[in-house]
Design a protein around this motif. Structure first.
Motif, PDB file in Angstrom:
ATOM      1  N   CYS A  83      -7.056   3.585  -1.913  1.00  8.30           N
ATOM      2  CA  CYS A  83      -5.809   3.481  -2.679  1.00  8.30           C
ATOM      3  C   CYS A  83      -6.068   2.934  -4.083  1.00  8.30           C
ATOM      4  N   ARG A 112      -0.395   6.977  -2.204  1.00 13.63           N
ATOM      5  CA  ARG A 112       0.422   6.219  -1.259  1.00 13.63           C
ATOM      6  C   ARG A 112      -0.394   6.014   0.011  1.00 13.63           C
ATOM      7  N   ILE A 113      -0.300   4.839   0.596  1.00  8.83           N
ATOM      8  CA  ILE A 113      -1.170   4.515   1.723  1.00  8.83           C
ATOM      9  C   ILE A 113      -0.909   5.435   2.913  1.00  8.83           C
ATOM     10  N   VAL A 143      -3.057   8.587   2.454  1.00  4.64           N
ATOM     11  CA  VAL A 143      -4.481   8.391   2.704  1.00  4.64           C
ATOM     12  C   VAL A 143      -4.746   8.217   4.202  1.00  4.64           C
ATOM     13  N   ASN A 160       0.985  -2.536  -0.765  1.00  5.33           N
ATOM     14  CA  ASN A 160       0.431  -1.185  -0.710  1.00  5.33           C
ATOM     15  C   ASN A 160       0.753  -0.381  -1.964  1.00  5.33           C
ATOM     16  N   TRP A 165      -1.193  -0.875  -5.641  1.00  2.46           N
ATOM     17  CA  TRP A 165      -2.382  -0.144  -6.091  1.00  2.46           C
ATOM     18  C   TRP A 165      -1.992   1.018  -6.998  1.00  2.46           C
ATOM     19  N   ARG A 166      -0.856   1.595  -6.726  1.00  2.89           N
ATOM     20  CA  ARG A 166      -0.399   2.751  -7.506  1.00  2.89           C
ATOM     21  C   ARG A 166      -0.156   2.357  -8.968  1.00  2.89           C
ATOM     22  N   THR A 209      -2.185  11.277  -8.887  1.00  6.48           N
ATOM     23  CA  THR A 209      -1.264  10.367  -8.194  1.00  6.48           C
ATOM     24  C   THR A 209      -0.123  11.097  -7.494  1.00  6.48           C
TER      25      THR A 209
END
Length: 538
Positions: A375, A381-382, A385, A474, A477-478, A499
């Motif tokens: 991430c 987005r978690i 993944v 979470n 990270w974005r 992204t």
């Protein structure tokens, strides 16, 4: 004259195996084609067709064991007969969730001491996903009808056994919701057992999410008449429609859950779950009550209003405009104003990011070891993944990539989220590709658990010690990845594509063809390593 005493039925020996064989009472509704019922036999469930007689093998030659199994199966059969005589009954969303929780808990308890292999639970998760998509049999076309058949085949017997235990013959309009909830619970169960199989017992399976089952009783709370259309019915129909067809994109469970939550709270406030009777005044009073309570932010209150409005709009479309022909009643209800939180407060600081990635290096569980790293170096987005399989990774020239796709029953936020992401050099140096290549699993088996969000968040707060309330563990990270792109001079089209943000402009097609993938990888290489000591965000 003495009354005749009817003898209690007992096991019947057929050949060298004992059976339960009893005549169906005359007052139990029947069908010329028979009625499918599920009975417990030992630790198994047996699906049979009931006509004039009920006959099922007790699967033993031992008289003592046969009597025990007969007693349990016959008691369940009597409950089934009573349910058939009472007729189909609706159940509430809470009751349905409670039944799913009972099934989930039973499987977690059964495999607690000996969960077996990791591969077993990976197969369970894969089969559950295939059933949802109507692809249990790879040779069939995943139509809406096939999806319903696969859900029944995969989850129907388990649901019926618990319904029978509660003496319920379920009304057909509530069945899809129950099977979906059972599927969700069994996904959670398999994820927990998979972790246990790998030596991680940190999650014992206990959950406050699932309520205790309570029989329906008259009350002043939410009442939905069987003939009305409830919010839950509308949401279930929306899921069914979005899941239909070969190339369907089913909504994410978390997305549907937020609509259910908002509608349940609104229904409780107005004391009715009937969509067809909603008024703007009711919605405005609900809004004011939430604001006066002071427990939710104005932004959250506005989102819940919007979620209810969306569900009502689905109901209007389902009725082809016959419901609320003059417009959505919540259209005129104004959302409360709010002060937006600055996005930098939700983002990891560079120091926090380094702390988390360093902590992840010490973990052995796949989720905790690699999801933060992936991430951090993708802005993904978690949930996206977490769906990766070994087969999603591929190499072009000297560069590695992975696909984030909705194929194979996976879920993305929208169609614009379909993309191929370059693997950052820091991830390769960390050993991620080596880890992928060494995985001894089939190419369509998921590498990570299907619902990692809560686990990662708890690990971050409790084990790593990142407790800043404003940080989104979470999604942060974005935001950080956006900053790293800006620092490295990554062009906007590449950042948007990597992204999964689509603007609709012509440059949003960046990276769509194989020809442009090397260029995409070059843009990814502009992003500095977070762990490197010389990184400073401007």
């Amino acid at each position: 004259m003495a009354h005749m005493v009817l003898a209690m039925p007992s096991p019947v020996l057929v050949g060298n195996t004992f059976y339960l064989r009893v005549r169906v009472p005359a007052d139990v509704p029947s069908s010329k084609d028979g009625i499918a019922i599920t009975l417990p036999v030992g630790s198994n469930l047996r699906r049979i067709t009931m006509k004039d007689f009920v006959k099922v093998s007790l699967e033993t030659r031992e008289p003592r064991i046969a009597k025990e199994r007969f007693s349990t199966a016959y008691a369940a059969l009597q409950t089934v007969w009573k349910a058939l005589k009472d007729g189909p009954k609706p159940i509430t969303h809470k009751q349905s969730l409670a039944i799913a929780g009972e099934i989930r808990a039973a499987f977690i308890e059964a495999f607690d001491d000996d969960p077996g292999s990791i591969e077993r639970w990976q197969r369970v998760l894969t089969a559950n996903t295939s059933a949802r998509a109507g692809k249990l049999n790879g040779l069939t076309i995943p139509t809406l009808t096939q999806q319903a058949k696969d859900m029944e085949r995969r989850f129907g017997e388990l649901a019926d056994a618990r319904l029978a235990a509660h003496g319920i013959l379920l009304a057909p309009q509530h069945r899809q919701r129950l099977l979906t909830q059972v599927a969700d619970g069994l996904d959670e169960m398999a994820t927990i057992n998979l972790a246990k199989a790998g030596g991680d017992y940190s999650d014992n399976g206990a959950s406050q999410k699932y309520p205790t089952f309570e029989q329906s009783r008259p009350s002043a709370n939410v009442v939905a008449q069987a003939s009305s259309v409830s919010f839950s019915d509308v949401i279930d129909e929306r899921v069914r429609r979005l899941s239909a067809g070969k190339d369907a994109a089913p909504p994410r469970d978390r997305t549907i859950d937020k609509y259910r939550l908002a509608c349940e709270e609104f229904a409780a406030h107005r004391k009715s779950a009937d969509v067809a009777t909603v008024t703007a005044t009711e919605a405005d009073r609900w809004k004011r009550a939430m604001m006066e309570a002071g427990t939710l932010s104005n932004n959250t209150i506005g989102q819940r209003l919007q979620n209810v409005r969306t569900v009502i709009e689905w109901a209007r479309k389902n009725s082809l405009g016959e419901l609320y022909p003059h417009g959505n009643p919540l259209e005129v209800v104004e959302r409360p104003s709010f002060q937006p939180k600055p996005s930098d407060l939700s983002t990891y600081t560079l120091a926090e990011a380094k702390t988390v990635l360093a902590a992840a290096r010490k973990e052995t569980a796949n989720d905790l070891r690699w999801l933060p790293w992936v991430c951090a170096y993708s802005g993904a987005r978690i949930e996206e993944v977490a769906q990766l399989t070994k087969g999603d990774f591929f190499k072009m020239g000297d560069d590695w990539f992975y696909r984030l796709t909705s194929m194979g029953g996976k879920k993305l936020k929208n169609r614009g989220s379909e993309r191929r992401v370059p693997v950052h050099p820091a991830l390769i140096d960390e050993g991620f590709i080596e880890f992928i290549n060494k995985l001894n699993i089939k190419h369509d088996i998921r590498i990570f658990t299907t619902r990692p969000t809560q686990r990662i968040s708890e690990w971050l707060r409790k084990s790593v010690g990142i407790t800043r309330k404003e940080l989104k563990p979470n999604h942060g990270w974005r935001h950080l990845f956006d900053d790293l792109c800006m620092l490295g001079g990554v062009i906007d089209a590449a950042k948007l594509y990597i992204t999964g943000r689509m603007t609709g402009r012509s440059d949003a097609g960046y990276g769509k063809s194989d020809v442009m993938l090397p260029g995409l990888a070059s843009e990814m290489k502009k992003i500095s390593s977070i762990i490197a000591e010389d990184v400073t965000l401007r």
